[in-house]
Design a protein around this motif. Sequence first.
Motif, PDB file in Angstrom:
ATOM      1  N   ASN A 209      -3.315   0.441   6.953  1.00 13.81           N
ATOM      2  CA  ASN A 209      -3.414   1.735   6.263  1.00 13.81           C
ATOM      3  C   ASN A 209      -3.249   1.570   4.760  1.00 13.81           C
ATOM      4  N   LEU A 210      -2.406   0.628   4.374  1.00 12.30           N
ATOM      5  CA  LEU A 210      -2.207   0.362   2.946  1.00 12.30           C
ATOM      6  C   LEU A 210      -3.505  -0.133   2.327  1.00 12.30           C
ATOM      7  N   TYR A 211      -4.190  -1.023   3.034  1.00 12.97           N
ATOM      8  CA  TYR A 211      -5.473  -1.533   2.538  1.00 12.97           C
ATOM      9  C   TYR A 211      -6.480  -0.394   2.405  1.00 12.97           C
ATOM     10  N   PHE A 212      -6.504   0.500   3.394  1.00 11.97           N
ATOM     11  CA  PHE A 212      -7.417   1.638   3.328  1.00 11.97           C
ATOM     12  C   PHE A 212      -7.117   2.518   2.117  1.00 11.97           C
ATOM     13  N   HIS A 213      -5.841   2.775   1.871  1.00 13.72           N
ATOM     14  CA  HIS A 213      -5.471   3.649   0.755  1.00 13.72           C
ATOM     15  C   HIS A 213      -5.867   3.037  -0.585  1.00 13.72           C
ATOM     16  N   LEU A 214      -5.801   1.730  -0.684  1.00  9.36           N
ATOM     17  CA  LEU A 214      -6.263   1.080  -1.909  1.00  9.36           C
ATOM     18  C   LEU A 214      -7.779   1.202  -2.045  1.00  9.36           C
ATOM     19  N   GLN A 215      -8.497   1.011  -0.930  1.00  8.56           N
ATOM     20  CA  GLN A 215      -9.951   1.137  -0.968  1.00  8.56           C
ATOM     21  C   GLN A 215     -10.375   2.586  -1.226  1.00  8.56           C
TER      22      GLN A 215
ATOM     23  N   GLY B  14      -6.298   1.775 -12.774  1.00  7.61           N
ATOM     24  CA  GLY B  14      -7.519   2.024 -12.014  1.00  7.61           C
ATOM     25  C   GLY B  14      -8.272   0.773 -11.615  1.00  7.61           C
ATOM     26  N   ASN B  15      -7.690  -0.402 -11.855  1.00 12.24           N
ATOM     27  CA  ASN B  15      -8.337  -1.665 -11.503  1.00 12.24           C
ATOM     28  C   ASN B  15      -7.886  -2.070 -10.094  1.00 12.24           C
ATOM     29  N   ILE B  16      -8.489  -1.441  -9.099  1.00 14.70           N
ATOM     30  CA  ILE B  16      -8.043  -1.637  -7.718  1.00 14.70           C
ATOM     31  C   ILE B  16      -8.401  -3.021  -7.190  1.00 14.70           C
TER      32      ILE B  16
ATOM     33  N   VAL C 178      -5.847  -5.740  -5.402  1.00 14.24           N
ATOM     34  CA  VAL C 178      -6.047  -6.312  -4.066  1.00 14.24           C
ATOM     35  C   VAL C 178      -5.954  -7.836  -4.124  1.00 14.24           C
ATOM     36  N   GLU C 179      -6.569  -8.412  -5.136  1.00 12.52           N
ATOM     37  CA  GLU C 179      -6.527  -9.872  -5.298  1.00 12.52           C
ATOM     38  C   GLU C 179      -5.102 -10.355  -5.540  1.00 12.52           C
ATOM     39  N   LEU C 180      -4.373  -9.629  -6.369  1.00 17.96           N
ATOM     40  CA  LEU C 180      -2.988 -10.012  -6.669  1.00 17.96           C
ATOM     41  C   LEU C 180      -2.100  -9.898  -5.432  1.00 17.96           C
TER      42      LEU C 180
END
Length: 228
Positions: free
Chosen positions: A96-102, A74-76, A80-82
């Motif tokens: 879209n991948l970035y959106f799904h993570l957000q 759950g440490n999104i 993202v940083e990694l």
Amino acid sequence: MTQKKRITEEKWEQLLNEQVVSDKDLNRLVMNYLVTEGFKEAAEEFQKETGTLPEVDLEELSSRREIRQSINEGNIQKSVELINELDPELFDNNPNLYFHLQKQKLIELIKSGNQQIALEFAQELGQLCEGNEELLNELDEVMALFTFDKLDNSPLSFLVDNSQRQSVSREVNSSILSTQKQEDESKIEQILKTLFYCQEELDKKIKFPKLTKENLPTGNLVFSEEKK
């Protein structure tokens, strides 16, 4: 309606047992799965035990594994940083991948009870998917979580289940593999897709014991009901 020919379970198992697959090929399939999923330690141990060589340098798996682990925990923000450290252009090429993570980050905020922070972040996320109806619909679905006191018992409980994290984790893993010019799913997964397709086609002609998705963990074969 003509009744389909039926092959008994005993006969089907006999036919299956006549098919010979070498231990070497099976080991390659296992190693391919471990590498694709990013299980570095397991792949290293498997290599020691069987002598099976991986197709890539196992050190390359560490980053993918750490990213997947952070998502599954759950440490999104950490994930993202990694990802940005591993491939700074990944999100540019796959917004879209970035959106799904957000979106997953928003879900985690809602789950933690930080309603005010979650609402503020949801507004930011709304700007991110502005003009994209598909992403807006996904965001609306998550926003509906605000209306439930007990998320686990809501009609949207699947969003707060660990399987949701795993789904995002798999999407990220697949995207990274694609950018690295590697297959984005393991050979075992490809074989299973082919198996289920072939079973579906064969089922049109004969009745035989099948491997279902529900029975994958046990490997038990079952007869499906005749279609009316």
